[in-house]
Design a protein around this motif. Structure first.
Motif, PDB file in Angstrom:
ATOM      1  N   LEU A 142       7.140 -25.900 -58.490  1.00  0.00           N
ATOM      2  CA  LEU A 142       7.685 -26.736 -59.740  1.00  0.00           C
ATOM      3  C   LEU A 142       6.936 -26.582 -61.043  1.00  0.00           C
ATOM      4  CD1 LEU A 142      10.310 -28.089 -57.137  1.00  0.00           C
ATOM      5  CD2 LEU A 142      10.951 -26.403 -58.756  1.00  0.00           C
ATOM      6  N   ALA A 143       5.905 -27.640 -60.517  1.00  0.00           N
ATOM      7  CA  ALA A 143       4.852 -27.953 -61.410  1.00  0.00           C
ATOM      8  C   ALA A 143       4.347 -27.244 -62.350  1.00  0.00           C
ATOM      9  CB  ALA A 143       3.767 -29.044 -60.491  1.00  0.00           C
ATOM     10  N   ASN A 144       4.260 -25.872 -62.264  1.00  0.00           N
ATOM     11  CA  ASN A 144       3.844 -25.283 -63.069  1.00  0.00           C
ATOM     12  C   ASN A 144       5.008 -24.159 -64.049  1.00  0.00           C
ATOM     13  OD1 ASN A 144       0.991 -25.445 -63.088  1.00  0.00           O
ATOM     14  ND2 ASN A 144       1.228 -24.004 -61.486  1.00  0.00           N
ATOM     15  N   ALA A 145       6.006 -24.359 -63.360  1.00  0.00           N
ATOM     16  CA  ALA A 145       7.480 -23.838 -64.013  1.00  0.00           C
ATOM     17  C   ALA A 145       8.019 -24.609 -64.715  1.00  0.00           C
ATOM     18  CB  ALA A 145       8.711 -23.014 -62.522  1.00  0.00           C
ATOM     19  N   ASN A 146       8.280 -25.919 -64.580  1.00  0.00           N
ATOM     20  CA  ASN A 146       8.451 -27.168 -65.523  1.00  0.00           C
ATOM     21  C   ASN A 146      10.028 -27.230 -64.943  1.00  0.00           C
ATOM     22  OD1 ASN A 146       8.919 -29.409 -66.642  1.00  0.00           O
ATOM     23  ND2 ASN A 146       8.305 -28.000 -68.971  1.00  0.00           N
ATOM     24  N   LYS A 147       9.879 -27.126 -63.562  1.00  0.00           N
ATOM     25  CA  LYS A 147      11.807 -27.251 -62.786  1.00  0.00           C
ATOM     26  C   LYS A 147      11.989 -28.643 -62.319  1.00  0.00           C
ATOM     27  CE  LYS A 147      11.628 -22.831 -61.021  1.00  0.00           C
ATOM     28  NZ  LYS A 147      11.910 -21.825 -61.145  1.00  0.00           N
ATOM     29  N   GLU A 148      13.422 -29.118 -61.853  1.00  0.00           N
ATOM     30  CA  GLU A 148      13.139 -29.954 -61.350  1.00  0.00           C
ATOM     31  C   GLU A 148      14.206 -28.577 -59.592  1.00  0.00           C
ATOM     32  OE1 GLU A 148      16.878 -32.645 -62.377  1.00  0.00           O
ATOM     33  OE2 GLU A 148      16.246 -32.152 -64.218  1.00  0.00           O
ATOM     34  N   PRO A 149      13.539 -30.238 -58.809  1.00  0.00           N
ATOM     35  CA  PRO A 149      13.664 -29.907 -57.712  1.00  0.00           C
ATOM     36  C   PRO A 149      15.319 -29.103 -57.371  1.00  0.00           C
ATOM     37  CG  PRO A 149      12.937 -32.297 -57.853  1.00  0.00           C
ATOM     38  CD  PRO A 149      13.178 -32.033 -58.837  1.00  0.00           C
ATOM     39  N   ASN A 150      15.126 -28.571 -56.534  1.00  0.00           N
ATOM     40  CA  ASN A 150      16.694 -28.010 -55.845  1.00  0.00           C
ATOM     41  C   ASN A 150      16.836 -29.151 -54.743  1.00  0.00           C
ATOM     42  OD1 ASN A 150      18.496 -26.252 -54.603  1.00  0.00           O
ATOM     43  ND2 ASN A 150      17.797 -24.491 -54.271  1.00  0.00           N
ATOM     44  N   TYR A 151      18.204 -29.953 -55.685  1.00  0.00           N
ATOM     45  CA  TYR A 151      18.702 -31.002 -54.795  1.00  0.00           C
ATOM     46  C   TYR A 151      19.515 -30.711 -53.252  1.00  0.00           C
ATOM     47  CZ  TYR A 151      16.814 -33.338 -59.223  1.00  0.00           C
ATOM     48  OH  TYR A 151      15.997 -33.853 -59.800  1.00  0.00           O
ATOM     49  N   GLN A 152      20.442 -29.447 -54.068  1.00  0.00           N
ATOM     50  CA  GLN A 152      21.443 -29.379 -52.395  1.00  0.00           C
ATOM     51  C   GLN A 152      20.162 -28.638 -51.231  1.00  0.00           C
ATOM     52  OE1 GLN A 152      24.157 -30.074 -52.509  1.00  0.00           O
ATOM     53  NE2 GLN A 152      24.194 -28.949 -50.611  1.00  0.00           N
ATOM     54  N   HIS A 153      19.347 -28.316 -51.556  1.00  0.00           N
ATOM     55  CA  HIS A 153      18.348 -27.831 -51.152  1.00  0.00           C
ATOM     56  C   HIS A 153      17.898 -29.132 -49.852  1.00  0.00           C
ATOM     57  CE1 HIS A 153      15.329 -24.637 -49.119  1.00  0.00           C
ATOM     58  NE2 HIS A 153      15.969 -24.883 -48.157  1.00  0.00           N
ATOM     59  N   LEU A 154      17.382 -29.376 -50.909  1.00  0.00           N
ATOM     60  CA  LEU A 154      16.586 -30.778 -50.193  1.00  0.00           C
ATOM     61  C   LEU A 154      17.636 -31.623 -49.566  1.00  0.00           C
ATOM     62  CD1 LEU A 154      14.248 -32.511 -53.225  1.00  0.00           C
ATOM     63  CD2 LEU A 154      13.627 -32.089 -50.829  1.00  0.00           C
ATOM     64  N   LYS A 155      18.724 -32.034 -50.332  1.00  0.00           N
ATOM     65  CA  LYS A 155      19.798 -32.458 -49.280  1.00  0.00           C
ATOM     66  C   LYS A 155      20.197 -31.883 -48.159  1.00  0.00           C
ATOM     67  CE  LYS A 155      23.739 -34.716 -49.970  1.00  0.00           C
ATOM     68  NZ  LYS A 155      24.785 -35.174 -50.697  1.00  0.00           N
ATOM     69  N   GLU A 156      19.924 -30.642 -47.818  1.00  0.00           N
ATOM     70  CA  GLU A 156      20.580 -29.308 -46.622  1.00  0.00           C
ATOM     71  C   GLU A 156      18.657 -30.249 -45.526  1.00  0.00           C
ATOM     72  OE1 GLU A 156      21.269 -25.641 -47.429  1.00  0.00           O
ATOM     73  OE2 GLU A 156      22.689 -26.434 -48.572  1.00  0.00           O
ATOM     74  N   MET A 157      17.637 -29.454 -46.057  1.00  0.00           N
ATOM     75  CA  MET A 157      16.974 -30.312 -45.204  1.00  0.00           C
ATOM     76  C   MET A 157      16.362 -31.694 -44.788  1.00  0.00           C
ATOM     77  SD  MET A 157      13.513 -28.154 -47.075  1.00  0.00           S
ATOM     78  CE  MET A 157      13.760 -28.471 -48.584  1.00  0.00           C
ATOM     79  N   ALA A 158      16.617 -32.452 -45.375  1.00  0.00           N
ATOM     80  CA  ALA A 158      17.073 -33.892 -45.402  1.00  0.00           C
ATOM     81  C   ALA A 158      18.096 -34.408 -44.361  1.00  0.00           C
ATOM     82  CB  ALA A 158      16.968 -35.079 -46.529  1.00  0.00           C
ATOM     83  N   SER A 159      18.956 -33.304 -44.166  1.00  0.00           N
ATOM     84  CA  SER A 159      19.988 -33.845 -43.061  1.00  0.00           C
ATOM     85  C   SER A 159      19.578 -33.445 -41.779  1.00  0.00           C
ATOM     86  CB  SER A 159      21.601 -33.055 -43.662  1.00  0.00           C
ATOM     87  OG  SER A 159      21.751 -31.711 -43.846  1.00  0.00           O
ATOM     88  N   GLU A 160      18.426 -32.657 -41.731  1.00  0.00           N
ATOM     89  CA  GLU A 160      18.343 -32.432 -40.920  1.00  0.00           C
ATOM     90  C   GLU A 160      17.009 -33.211 -39.699  1.00  0.00           C
ATOM     91  OE1 GLU A 160      19.572 -29.892 -38.313  1.00  0.00           O
ATOM     92  OE2 GLU A 160      21.243 -29.812 -39.756  1.00  0.00           O
ATOM     93  N   CYS A 161      16.575 -34.043 -40.634  1.00  0.00           N
ATOM     94  CA  CYS A 161      15.463 -34.429 -40.002  1.00  0.00           C
ATOM     95  C   CYS A 161      15.590 -35.799 -40.414  1.00  0.00           C
ATOM     96  CB  CYS A 161      14.454 -34.415 -41.922  1.00  0.00           C
ATOM     97  SG  CYS A 161      12.714 -34.929 -41.409  1.00  0.00           S
ATOM     98  N   PHE A 162      14.876 -36.259 -38.774  1.00  0.00           N
ATOM     99  CA  PHE A 162      15.415 -37.345 -37.992  1.00  0.00           C
ATOM    100  C   PHE A 162      14.269 -38.232 -38.169  1.00  0.00           C
ATOM    101  CE2 PHE A 162      18.904 -35.107 -37.319  1.00  0.00           C
ATOM    102  CZ  PHE A 162      20.170 -35.294 -37.650  1.00  0.00           C
TER     103      PHE A 162
END
Lengths: 205, 245
Positions: B55-75
């Motif tokens: 992301l840093a070099n592409a100047n892009k924002e995080p993929n929030y939907q994917h982040l949410k999916e990952m976080a919801s599996e993380c306890f």
């Protein structure tokens, strides 16, 4: 209905995720109706004590919370900062809390130069006053902590668990229907999962 | 003194896929990050760090939907870095269920973002990461943008500035040891841990979990993070095995 209070601080989603894993659904809300009708109210929270109290005031939630906890006597569970809010006063911002449990919130007073604040990481928890939430476990209970302040109960009878970081401090407290834990059960994998199981059983949910 | 011994697997993600780099280059495809997160949950790891390196070099924002999916599996506690350049982006990342954000490229000569996040979400919620490698004279020089841009400022002044701005933790990552299994940069980790008054997370070169714990005892770092040793077999570093050993 289980309601997780959303007052602009902390991570209600993490709590909701963990509870869902137990097969129970919760709503994340600051809506008075959703608070009023909750059979369990969870108050999470990470952040600054004074800011949290400010938010509760500016969102006009103090009356309904007091009514829920003290008049209706619905089970209330506070996590981390959420637990600290239950006490009378905090050194963080030097402001008064909800005052539901006698005692105060103090900053860690560590003498060892290598011990850093916040207390961050996994720490073993020891049962106090034979609390069913922490008693008779097969293996030592370990939970994830991240905090710079800890509670000091006005009377020892309200302490239900302690942990050690530089010195022993109260990491869980209970008075009547009000329970608070300093650690993050929602982020303590298996131990956290079991904590919620025991707590739900304890309040007959 | 009490050691909390935090050993933290690092998952690097590129275009939504789990990868592992060597010296920040040549990403090797490993699989699905959500699957890895589930396995690390079961293995009861202390914490997890998730870095989106595209992301840093592409100047892009995080993929929030994917982040949410990952976080919801993380306890377990989850920190995330990559593409966080403004407060409102950090806010959206927290809303996905992430506990801590990691800031690197966005805090070059500008710690306003760190201060803003600390003020809104607490000091414990922001980690400043410093990637570095040695120059020809043997001096450790910081880099940003996934190791592509060299920074003139020294590492220790950077750390002091990060602390003053309200960072809750410092992460130091040795680019030249990334994915090499040659051992951690112990002398430097000791120097940084002695200088910093906030917890230090050291990363780069770890061989296995035991080596991480040993480094914690020898350096007074608060945590050691590692990527390669927790995603490859120890006896065959080309063979994928999500582990915590």
């Amino acid at each position: 209905m289980i309601t997780i209070l959303d007052y602009g601080l902390g991570n209600p989603e993490s709590v909701s995720n963990m509870i869902r894993r137990l097969g129970v659904n919760a709503v994340i809300s600051s809506d008075k109706d959703k608070i009023e009708h909750a059979k369990l109210l969870i108050i999470p929270g990470v952040g600054h004590f004074a800011r949290a109290m400010e938010n509760l005031k500016s969102m006009d939630l103090l009356d309904i919370l007091n009514h829920k906890a003290l008049v209706q006597q619905t089970p209330v569970l506070g996590i981390c900062l959420g637990m600290q809010l239950f006490f009378e006063h905090s050194e963080e911002g030097n402001v008064d809390g909800l005052g539901w449990i006698p005692g105060v919130v103090k900053k860690f007073n560590l003498v060892h130069p290598d011990m850093k604040i916040p207390h961050m990481g996994w720490t073993e928890v020891i049962c106090q006053n034979n609390s069913p939430l922490f008693m008779d476990q097969e293996e030592p209970l370990r939970y994830y902590f991240v905090h710079s302040y800890h509670v000091v109960c006005g009377q020892n009878q309200y302490a239900i668990a302690s942990a050690n970081y530089g010195y022993s401090f109260t990491c869980a407290a209970r008075k009547d229907n009000i329970t608070g834990v300093q650690f993050h059960p929602e982020k303590s994998h298996l131990y956290g999962f079991r904590f919620f199981q025991r707590y739900f059983k304890f309040i007959s949910l | 003194m009490q050691q909390l011994n935090r050993v933290i697997p690092v998952l690097t993600v590129l275009d939504g896929k789990l990868v592992k780099t060597k010296r920040f280059k040549d990403p090797v495809y490993l699989g699905d990050p959500i699957n890895a997160i589930k396995i690390f949950n079961d293995k009861r790891v202390d914490e997890l760090i998730l870095l989106d390196i595209g992301l840093a070099n592409a100047n892009k924002e995080p993929n929030y939907q994917h982040l949410k999916e990952m976080a919801s599996e993380c306890f377990i506690p989850l920190a995330y870095g990559g593409g966080i350049t403004q407060l409102h982006i950090a806010e959206k990342v927290f809303k996905c269920g992430i506990e801590k954000v990691i800031i690197n490229s966005a805090c070059v000569n500008n710690f306003k973002l760190v201060s803003e996040i600390a003020r809104s979400f607490g000091n414990q919620s922001v980690i400043v990461c410093i990637d570095y490698k040695k120059n020809m004279l043997g001096t450790r020089v910081p880099y940003v943008n996934s190791g592509t841009n060299k920074i003139k400022q020294g590492i220790l002044p950077w750390i002091s500035a990060a602390e003053a701005a309200g960072a809750g933790e410092i992460m130091i990552q040795d680019i030249s040891r990334d994915g090499t299994f040659q051992g951690l940069d112990l002398d430097f980790i000791s120097a940084v841990s002695a200088k910093a008054s906030i917890p230090v997370i050291a990363c780069g070169g770890a061989i296995d979990k035991e080596a991480c714990i040993k480094a914690l005892q020898e350096t007074n770092a608060s945590a050691v993070a590692a990527g390669g040793c927790f995603v490859f077999k120890k006896n065959n570093r080309k063979s994928i095995l999500i582990n915590y050993q």
